[in-house]
Scaffold this active site. Structure first.
Site, PDB file in Angstrom:
ATOM      1  N   CYS A  22       4.258   2.123 -21.543  1.00 55.29           N
ATOM      2  CA  CYS A  22       3.223   2.967 -20.614  1.00 55.29           C
ATOM      3  C   CYS A  22       3.686   2.482 -19.026  1.00 55.29           C
ATOM      4  CB  CYS A  22       1.475   2.373 -20.983  1.00 55.29           C
ATOM      5  SG  CYS A  22       1.917   0.029 -20.971  1.00 55.29           S
ATOM      6  N   ASN A  25       2.066  -2.263 -18.846  1.00 59.89           N
ATOM      7  CA  ASN A  25       2.268  -2.460 -20.465  1.00 59.89           C
ATOM      8  C   ASN A  25       0.762  -3.766 -21.191  1.00 59.89           C
ATOM      9  OD1 ASN A  25       4.545  -5.033 -21.617  1.00 59.89           O
ATOM     10  ND2 ASN A  25       3.179  -4.147 -22.830  1.00 59.89           N
ATOM     11  N   CYS A  27      -2.458  -2.294 -20.520  1.00 56.69           N
ATOM     12  CA  CYS A  27      -3.557  -1.635 -21.605  1.00 56.69           C
ATOM     13  C   CYS A  27      -3.202  -0.671 -22.803  1.00 56.69           C
ATOM     14  CB  CYS A  27      -4.099  -0.675 -20.798  1.00 56.69           C
ATOM     15  SG  CYS A  27      -4.955  -1.788 -19.569  1.00 56.69           S
ATOM     16  N   ARG A  28      -2.332   0.489 -22.697  1.00 56.90           N
ATOM     17  CA  ARG A  28      -2.284   1.488 -23.351  1.00 56.90           C
ATOM     18  C   ARG A  28      -1.026   0.376 -24.881  1.00 56.90           C
ATOM     19  NH1 ARG A  28      -1.115   6.148 -19.888  1.00 56.90           N
ATOM     20  NH2 ARG A  28      -0.295   4.355 -18.407  1.00 56.90           N
ATOM     21  N   SER A  29       0.611   0.651 -24.032  1.00 60.53           N
ATOM     22  CA  SER A  29       1.079   0.204 -25.072  1.00 60.53           C
ATOM     23  C   SER A  29       1.108  -1.101 -26.132  1.00 60.53           C
ATOM     24  CB  SER A  29       2.410   0.103 -24.553  1.00 60.53           C
ATOM     25  OG  SER A  29       3.008  -0.289 -23.198  1.00 60.53           O
ATOM     26  N   ASP A 143      -4.781   7.266 -18.929  1.00 64.45           N
ATOM     27  CA  ASP A 143      -4.607   5.682 -19.254  1.00 64.45           C
ATOM     28  C   ASP A 143      -6.401   5.021 -18.038  1.00 64.45           C
ATOM     29  OD1 ASP A 143      -4.434   3.372 -17.113  1.00 64.45           O
ATOM     30  OD2 ASP A 143      -2.664   4.689 -15.647  1.00 64.45           O
TER      31      ASP A 143
HETATM   32  P1  4NP Z   1      -1.415   0.619 -18.974  1.00 58.63           P
HETATM   33  O1  4NP Z   1      -2.376   1.064 -17.866  1.00 58.63           O
HETATM   34  O2  4NP Z   1       0.035   1.443 -17.769  1.00 58.63           O
HETATM   35  O3  4NP Z   1      -1.660   1.386 -19.855  1.00 58.63           O
HETATM   36  O4  4NP Z   1      -0.753  -0.240 -19.322  1.00 58.63           O
HETATM   37  C1  4NP Z   1      -2.367   0.113 -16.486  1.00 58.63           C
HETATM   38  C2  4NP Z   1      -2.369  -1.163 -15.861  1.00 58.63           C
HETATM   39  C3  4NP Z   1      -2.107  -1.128 -14.950  1.00 58.63           C
HETATM   40  C4  4NP Z   1      -2.189  -0.578 -13.907  1.00 58.63           C
HETATM   41  C5  4NP Z   1      -1.716   0.964 -14.249  1.00 58.63           C
HETATM   42  C6  4NP Z   1      -2.184   1.318 -15.183  1.00 58.63           C
HETATM   43  N1  4NP Z   1      -1.880  -1.110 -12.605  1.00 58.63           N
HETATM   44  O5  4NP Z   1      -1.909  -0.037 -11.331  1.00 58.63           O
HETATM   45  O6  4NP Z   1      -1.336  -2.204 -11.902  1.00 58.63           O
END
Ligand code: 4NP
Length: 180
Positions: A22, A25, A27-29, A143
């Protein structure tokens, strides 16, 4: 919508290694890593399949999961406390068989780091290509980072049903050809 068959193992003598990708790294993955690991273990593939996760961005490297992601996992009996964020780089192509991107942007970023177009075409997929309930225009894991807690519940529901399907396909792939 049936997905394309999984790519074959790069080396049948080694565990089949999957990496979920993702953006951050956190939340989703990592949610998908914990849930797919459990599904693979239930399918009896604990030693045959390795599951990793990483993010295309570097902002959270070394951090634990987002606390909302960890909480939604605990609510369903999983433990995400060991996670520490890692960044996806071209080196992951040296050791992994299957690359599962959470959204189209992650997919493009992973493909751009592939050693050649053939590897990208064969081994990089959208995670939701394996979601039995995904529609044709609905192949992203949304997201949840900037939204509320409910977004994390939606991610977990998508991930749980997709992980079941993936575990089934991995079991078929790694069972080898049927005996003559
Ligand atoms: P992820 O979510 O890609 O599912 O881990 C996010 C986590 C952090 C950010 C964006 C999306 N960020 O912009 O910091």
């Amino acid at each position: 919508m049936p997905s394309e068959p999984l790519p074959p193992p790069r080396d049948p003598d080694l565990p089949y290694r999957v990496v979920l990708v993702c953006l951050g790294n956190i939340c989703r993955s990592p949610i998908a890593q914990v849930v797919l690991r459990a599904a693979v273990e239930r399918a009896g593939l604990a030693r045959q399949v390795g599951i990793d996760s990483s993010g295309t961005g570097d902002w959270h490297v070394g951090h634990p999961m987002d606390r909302r992601a960890a909480a939604v996992l605990v609510g369903r009996g999983y433990d995400g406390s060991e996670h520490r964020a890692q960044q996806f780089t071209a080196r992951w192509f040296d050791e992994h068989d299957l690359f599962l991107a959470m959204d189209q942007s992650n997919y493009r970023d992973v493909c751009a780091l592939a050693p050649d177009p053939e590897t990208a075409r064969e081994r990089v997929r959208l995670f939701r290509a394996f979601d039995p309930r995904a529609g044709e225009g609905d192949l992203e894991v949304p997201d949840p980072y900037y939204g509320g807690d409910e977004g994390f519940g939606q991610v977990l529901a998508i991930v749980e049903r997709t992980a079941e399907q993936l575990a089934e396909e991995l079991a078929e792939l790694l069972a080898g050809p049927a005996p003559q």
